[in-house]
Enzyme design. Structure first.
Site, mmCIF file in Angstrom:
data_model
loop_
_atom_site.group_PDB
_atom_site.id
_atom_site.type_symbol
_atom_site.label_atom_id
_atom_site.label_comp_id
_atom_site.label_asym_id
_atom_site.label_seq_id
_atom_site.Cartn_x
_atom_site.Cartn_y
_atom_site.Cartn_z
ATOM 1 N N GLY A 189 76.624 44.463 41.540
ATOM 2 C CA GLY A 189 75.944 44.573 42.655
ATOM 3 C C GLY A 189 76.350 44.644 43.723
ATOM 4 N N TYR B 31 78.521 63.138 42.882
ATOM 5 C CA TYR B 31 77.948 61.943 43.441
ATOM 6 C C TYR B 31 77.032 62.938 44.068
ATOM 7 C CZ TYR B 31 76.128 59.707 48.575
ATOM 8 O OH TYR B 31 75.392 58.796 49.313
ATOM 9 N N ARG C 209 69.904 41.419 31.279
ATOM 10 C CA ARG C 209 69.280 40.332 32.069
ATOM 11 C C ARG C 209 68.473 40.323 32.300
ATOM 12 N NH1 ARG C 209 69.609 41.662 36.884
ATOM 13 N NH2 ARG C 209 71.687 43.131 37.243
HETATM 14 P P1 ADP Z 1 75.157 48.584 40.587
HETATM 15 O O1 ADP Z 1 76.433 47.844 39.259
HETATM 16 O O2 ADP Z 1 76.977 47.689 41.299
HETATM 17 O O3 ADP Z 1 74.275 48.300 41.076
HETATM 18 P P2 ADP Z 1 75.106 51.158 39.606
HETATM 19 O O4 ADP Z 1 75.994 52.161 39.262
HETATM 20 O O5 ADP Z 1 74.314 50.450 39.235
HETATM 21 O O6 ADP Z 1 75.924 50.245 40.673
HETATM 22 O O7 ADP Z 1 74.737 52.427 40.947
HETATM 23 C C1 ADP Z 1 74.270 51.791 42.298
HETATM 24 C C2 ADP Z 1 72.983 52.626 43.731
HETATM 25 O O8 ADP Z 1 74.391 53.007 43.811
HETATM 26 C C3 ADP Z 1 72.441 52.870 43.076
HETATM 27 O O9 ADP Z 1 70.935 53.090 42.428
HETATM 28 C C4 ADP Z 1 72.789 54.414 43.695
HETATM 29 O O10 ADP Z 1 72.061 54.208 44.851
HETATM 30 C C5 ADP Z 1 73.666 55.001 44.112
HETATM 31 N N1 ADP Z 1 74.343 55.425 43.278
HETATM 32 C C6 ADP Z 1 75.604 54.973 41.766
HETATM 33 N N2 ADP Z 1 75.816 56.065 41.750
HETATM 34 C C7 ADP Z 1 75.729 57.339 42.492
HETATM 35 C C8 ADP Z 1 76.120 58.180 42.363
HETATM 36 N N3 ADP Z 1 76.912 59.090 41.008
HETATM 37 N N4 ADP Z 1 75.214 59.019 43.248
HETATM 38 C C9 ADP Z 1 75.162 58.565 44.225
HETATM 39 N N5 ADP Z 1 74.020 57.189 44.507
HETATM 40 C C10 ADP Z 1 74.487 56.820 43.178
#
Ligand code: ADP
Length: 443
Positions: free
Chosen positions: A163, A201, A290
């Site tokens: 989330g 990142y 899901r």
């Molecule tokens: P969650 O499960 O909380 O949604 P995610 O791992 O799917 O978390 O990541 C959500 C968002 O965070 C990604 O769509 C992206 O925008 C950002 N994000 C996640 N990992 C990275 C990363 N390594 N570098 C830059 N942005 C990231």
């Protein structure tokens, strides 16, 4: 097919599931928090059970209360929707112990994918690229070395996070020392587990995801892709189907990665594989086991009812393997209750006006005069449009937003209009940091 399905959720997704059940001639049971007893989804269900007073913990996360309601109501299956218990392996196990079908994959699959570090490690073993990083970190020194190896900036994430919560960008070593324990503590508090992992990142990337359906005999169907780069606080705000940035051979490459990741998994149900796309490369981010909030854009471009299909898969039906064709373009915006444009605090209060005159599809759990409570998420409505081209879909959404009127509760409507009218969005020159930059520019 099931006779009676209990919906362990609330709001718009509960209504969406009720609609799907009606299509399949399945009776529905709504569970609800006392504070929501007059909600649309409670009124729409065939049977209703109050399972707690108000907070999510006491109601929509109340495993025992929900199971009791399911047994008392004579339900034979439980649909968890998204959020709450949708990716809770323990709840899926408890359903099985009560002889109730959990509409989702097996607990072992939920458990594997809910641990994002484990899911990434699995992806790697299958030859699916992941963002460079390290997991199973147990000391500050190990973390420091891992950060040095991939180079700053890095991201620290809670392994069981979700989330958009439990992740932080770290810019240098001093910052890393300062935040390490704090992030661990936050992970422990929020996700009841202090495991964290580190990854590079990505400063320029798009979020692109693949919708899949897999049946119990192993047939895999790919139902298109979505572009979900427009995010604030790592939470999606605008979603599109398909991801028009992809060239045919890139799309094929993406689908091949999805196939590779799922090939050996005993996965049955609907799911989404999320990737970051940077420097023309896909990196597996996570799999959601899901229904996604943004499933509607895929329904409009594929013609598939994802919720009825998901229910049918849980009831043992099969799908034809392959890649489904899609046509046109669909856009969804999330209209959120928002108190403060800068901090994105949840707004509460009474919806004195709530009207959408020109919307093609609106998924909402609310109506005029409803009270937005402080206990749940900010989503007021999903406005969804489709057209032949992206350009036409954008024009339709601009009209939709013009005809949306909400008073009594603060919303992000102005931000949505600003996005839809921005030249960069119209030219599809966006990435995952676009909205943060746009918001930064107006403050
Ligand atoms: P969650 O499960 O909380 O949604 P995610 O791992 O799917 O978390 O990541 C959500 C968002 O965070 C990604 O769509 C992206 O925008 C950002 N994000 C996640 N990992 C990275 C990363 N390594 N570098 C830059 N942005 C990231």
């Amino acid at each position: 097919m099931f006779k009676r399905v209990l919906i362990a959720n609330r709001g718009e997704v509960a209504l969406r599931i009720i609609q799907a059940c009606r299509k399949l001639k399945i009776e529905t049971v709504a569970i609800y928090a006392k504070v929501e007893e007059n909600s649309r989804f409670v009124q729409a269900a065939d049977f209703t059970y109050c399972v707690g007073p108000n907070t999510a913990q006491s109601s929509y996360l109340n495993r025992e209360g929900i199971l009791m309601a399911a047994l008392l109501s004579g339900a034979d299956a439980i649909h968890p929707g998204y959020g709450f218990l949708a990716e809770d392996a323990l709840f899926a196990e408890m359903c099985a112990e009560c002889d109730l079908t959990f509409i989702g994959p097996k607990p072992a699959m939920i458990r594997l994918m809910a641990d994002k570090a484990a899911a990434k490690n699995y992806a790697k073993t299958q030859g699916v690229p992941i963002i460079p990083g390290a997991s199973a970190i147990t000391s500050a020194n190990q973390l420091k070395q891992a950060a040095q190896a991939v180079g700053y900036p890095v991201m620290l994430k809670a392994s069981l996070g979700g989330g958009g919560k439990g992740m932080r960008v770290i810019y240098n070593e001093a910052h890393l020392q300062q935040k390490y324990h704090l992030i661990q503590e936050e992970a422990q508090q929020t996700f009841l587990n202090d495991a964290i992992y580190l990854e590079k990142y990505l400063t320029v990337a798009r979020h692109i995801e693949v919708q899949i359906l897999k049946d119990h005999v192993g047939n895999l169907q790919i139902v298109g892709d979505r572009e979900c780069s427009l995010q604030l606080n790592h939470q999606k705000v605008v979603e599109e189907s398909s991801a028009t940035i992809l060239q045919p051979q890139q799309r094929q490459q993406l689908y091949d990665l999805a196939k590779r990741l799922l090939a050996k998994l005993d996965y049955c149900g609907l799911g989404t594989l999320e990737f970051l796309f940077a420097n023309q490369q896909f990196y597996f981010l996570e799999m959601n086991t899901r229904l996604q909030v943004e499933h509607g854009v895929t329904e409009l471009t594929s013609g598939i009812d994802l919720v009825t299909t998901q229910i049918k898969l849980a009831a043992g039906q099969t799908v034809r393997p392959g890649i489904l064709p899609f046509s046109g373009h669909a856009i969804e915006v999330r209209l959120n209750a928002q108190a403060d444009a800068k901090q994105h605090l949840l707004a509460t209060g009474k919806l004195t006006q709530f009207c959408f005159s020109a919307t093609e599809r609106i998924d909402t759990g609310y109506q005029k005069n409803d009270i937005i409570q402080p206990y749940y998420d900010a989503l007021l409505a999903k406005l969804i449009v489709s057209a032949t081209t992206r350009e036409q879909a954008i024009a339709k959404m601009q009209q939709t937003l013009k005809h949306t009127h909400v008073t009594g509760v603060g919303t992000n409507l102005a931000t949505l209009s600003q996005i839809l009218n921005s030249p960069a969005y119209n030219a599809n020159q966006i990435d995952i940091h676009f909205l943060e930059q746009m918001e930064g520019a107006v403050q």
